[in-house]
Design an enzyme around this catalytic site. Structure first.
Site: not given
Ligand code: IPE
Ligand code: IPE
Ligand code: MG
Length: 240
Positions: A20, A68
């Site tokens: 993340d 997502n």
């Molecule tokens: C979890 O991260 C999913 C992935 C890393 C693919 P998210 O960024 O989607 O999770 P939340 O929304 O912060 O809980």
């Molecule tokens: C996590 O990175 C990976 C995916 C969900 C693909 P994010 O896109 O959630 O990155 P942040 O949390 O917005 O920084």
């Molecule tokens: Mg994220």
């Protein structure tokens, strides 16, 4: 407790990572969001090599969650574009490094092109004997459990099974081929599970790192592994 002793006590076969913080990394560096994901893909390569070097057998990476799909279409298209690139080009490096690539998640929901690339990548690397890298794509723990239950209902209707226990239930999960997760790492400072591997983390040790995924290095991995090795895993067995 000495490290040598705890290493024996806590074998570390399987690490799961919530990668993340890619979006925040891009923002912090004044770059478009996709640049954060590109930098994240580089971290993935780095950490795969580091985990293999440390004899980790399985590395399960949260790459795209069921939730997502609710992000905007442009972001989704860009991410799948990057994933297609990774599956087309990175696979040669993975193969050369003896990595076995697998995926979990609701494959049917993925774009057809990605499904084809996954089939090809899994097939090409299937006999490799090094680390197994599992990409969680269109994956969530609840979705996996519900898909498993629907298969169980079908098998029951067809007279294949008449009851279920923990072991046989596990056999219906996407992760049926993999051992339980020893260590869970989430980067970016968020301290939540976000629907990852809900069944599989029953007795997993959790580590949360305050670094954004593109900045995650071998040193961060080693720090998390060190913390894991010094934990006491009790499994409900011990009385104080
Ligand atoms: C979890 O991260 C999913 C992935 C890393 C693919 P998210 O960024 O989607 O999770 P939340 O929304 O912060 O809980
Ligand atoms: C996590 O990175 C990976 C995916 C969900 C693909 P994010 O896109 O959630 O990155 P942040 O949390 O917005 O920084
Ligand atoms: Mg994220």
């Amino acid at each position: 407790m000495s490290d040598t002793h705890s290493i024996e006590k806590n074998p570390l076969r399987h690490i799961a990572i919530v990668m993340d913080g890619n979006g925040r990394w891009a923002k912090k560096n004044n770059l478009p969001t996709i640049a954060g994901h590109k930098a994240g893909a580089e971290a993935t390569r780095r950490i795969t090599e580091a985990a293999a070097k440390h004899n980790v057998e399985y590395l399960t990476l949260y790459t795209f969650s069921t939730e997502n799909w609710r992000r905007d279409e442009r972001w989704i298209n860009e991410l799948f574009g990057l994933l297609a690139w990774y599956l087309e080009h990175e696979i040669a490096i993975l193969h050369k490094n003896n990595v076995r690539l697998k995926t979990i998640g609701d494959r049917k929901r993925l774009p057809e092109k990605i499904q084809k690339l996954i089939n090809k990548a899994e097939d090409k690397t299937k006999d490799n004997t090094g680390i197994t890298v599992v990409l969680a794509l269109s994956y969530s723990g609840r979705d996996e459990i519900v898909r498993a239950i629907n298969t169980i209902i079908n098998d029951s209707k067809n007279g294949i099974i008449d009851s279920i226990d923990e072991k046989s239930f596990q056999g219906y999960l996407d992760t049926h081929d993999f051992p339980d997760i020893d260590l869970f790492i989430r980067t970016s400072g968020e301290k939540r599970i976000s629907n990852y591997l809900l069944w599989q983390i029953a007795y997993t040790e959790l580590v949360f790192e305050d670094v954004l995924w593109p900045d995650f290095t071998e040193e961060h991995l080693e720090k998390a592994m060190h913390e894991f090795k010094n934990r006491e895993r009790r499994y409900g067995l011990y009385v104080a």
